[in-house]
Design an enzyme around this catalytic site. Structure first.
Site, PDB file in Angstrom:
ATOM      1  N   HIS A  26      -7.161  -4.392  -0.700  1.00 45.63           N
ATOM      2  CA  HIS A  26      -6.521  -5.683  -0.941  1.00 45.63           C
ATOM      3  C   HIS A  26      -7.205  -6.423  -2.097  1.00 45.63           C
ATOM      4  CE1 HIS A  26      -6.165  -4.755   3.405  1.00 45.63           C
ATOM      5  NE2 HIS A  26      -4.908  -5.051   3.173  1.00 45.63           N
ATOM      6  N   HIS A  82       0.827  -1.211   0.000  1.00 47.28           N
ATOM      7  CA  HIS A  82       0.000   0.000   0.000  1.00 47.28           C
ATOM      8  C   HIS A  82       0.861   1.261   0.000  1.00 47.28           C
ATOM      9  CE1 HIS A  82      -3.235  -2.719   0.776  1.00 47.28           C
ATOM     10  NE2 HIS A  82      -2.797  -3.034   1.984  1.00 47.28           N
TER      11      HIS A  82
END
Length: 327
Positions: free
Chosen positions: A215, A56
């Site tokens: 995700h 991320h």
């Protein structure tokens, strides 16, 4: 799969070595257990600790530095860091002022952070970020996910801690920022976790996932790709309903790239979102556009809105010096 790797299992560790070397004026790396901390911790203030699965970036390690986080723990790709990482990071930067843990609302993060907190011998508090309005509070596992709004919490509360706000007040401020922040994303493609070697989910060439998680979790629905203006309207409607902004309110408008969307398109999304705010009588007085909470190479973006007051504007504008965020 085409990725720059040596052994996929070593990618997070080797990337952390590169990150620390590239930003050695700002951060230091602890290799075992793995965490990044401020090079010169300020031990007179509340320490802010966060972390999460890698993939991320720049969340969270990119926001370690003056005015934001004191330490961040990177887990394996899309996997929570371990309790011993968090505990070691907290002990490395904590002072008598205590520690505030900033936790995104995912089951693994919540469980592992709680295990670390249960072992703490330092005063602490925690904030659970759950800004993703694509998921109803009671409809997806533990509830709403923590996504790009985490950056807003880390920036505003980081500034307050740097200015000397005590632990209880930092906790109240973090809860306030989380409550007035809402996000929602959309993805055109999946992404590939290096150790898996295959796409996280399948999606057609003319499809998009509305409300995707960072995700690759499913969102509200699978739909056909439409013009940007229509996509933005679909994202903004639940966001504005959630923050309950009133005509005349000032807001932060944050367009976040998920890793594979060029800035050219992100600025188009900002334009459309700003137009929608204007039609609602809202004024975007602060802005952020770019890749801040990504999902590897996913082509997509999210929109975040935070309702501001004078205190929050001042804290947003306060000095921050980190690898990925400077004011």
């Amino acid at each position: 799969m085409k990725k720059f790797t040596n052994l996929p299992s070593d990618l997070v560790y080797e990337a952390a070595l590169g990150f620390a070397a590239a930003h050695s004026n700002l951060v230091a790396l602890n290799e075992d257990p793995l965490f990044v901390r401020r090079k010169a911790p300020n031990r007179s203030k509340v320490a802010l600790i966060s972390g999460g699965g890698s993939g991320h970036e720049p969340l969270h390690i990119g926001f370690v530095g003056e005015g934001m986080l004191d330490a961040a723990c990177p887990g394996a790709v899309f996997t929570s860091p371990t309790p011993n990482q968090m505990l070691a990071a907290a002990r490395a930067v904590a002072s008598d002022a205590g520690v505030l843990f900033i936790v995104k609302n995912y089951a693994g993060d919540v469980m592992n952070f709680q295990m670390a907190m249960d072992m703490m011998d330092i005063e602490y508090a925690s904030i659970l970020v759950n800004d993703d309005v694509s998921v109803d509070s009671g409809g997806h596992g533990p509830g709403r996910r923590g996504v790009a709004g985490t950056v807003v919490v880390e920036k505003i509360v980081g500034a307050a801690a740097e200015q000397g706000m005590d632990l209880a007040a930092c906790k109240r401020l973090a809860d306030k920022v989380n409550a007035c922040t809402a996000s929602m994303g959309v993805a055109f493609t999946s992404c590939t976790v290096p150790e898996a070697g295959v796409a996280t989910f399948e999606i057609g060439p003319d499809e998009m996932e509305v409300g995707v998680g960072i995700h690759g979790e499913p969102g509200r629905r699978r739909a056909s790709v439409r013009p940007a203006a229509e996509i933005v309207d679909e994202l903004m409607t639940p966001i504005l309903k959630d923050v309950a902004a009133k005509a005349g309110d000032e807001v932060l408008l944050f367009v976040n790239g998920l890793g594979g969307t060029p800035l050219l398109e992100q600025y188009l999304l900002y334009h459309e979102a700003a137009q929608r705010l204007s039609r609602e009588g809202l004024e975007p007085v602060r802005s952020l556009v770019g890749n801040y909470t990504t999902s590897l190479e996913m082509q997509g973006a999210s929109i975040t809105v935070t309702v501001l007051n004078e205190e929050l504007k001042s804290l947003w504008d306060a000095r921050a010096v980190t690898p990925a965020f400077k004011t």
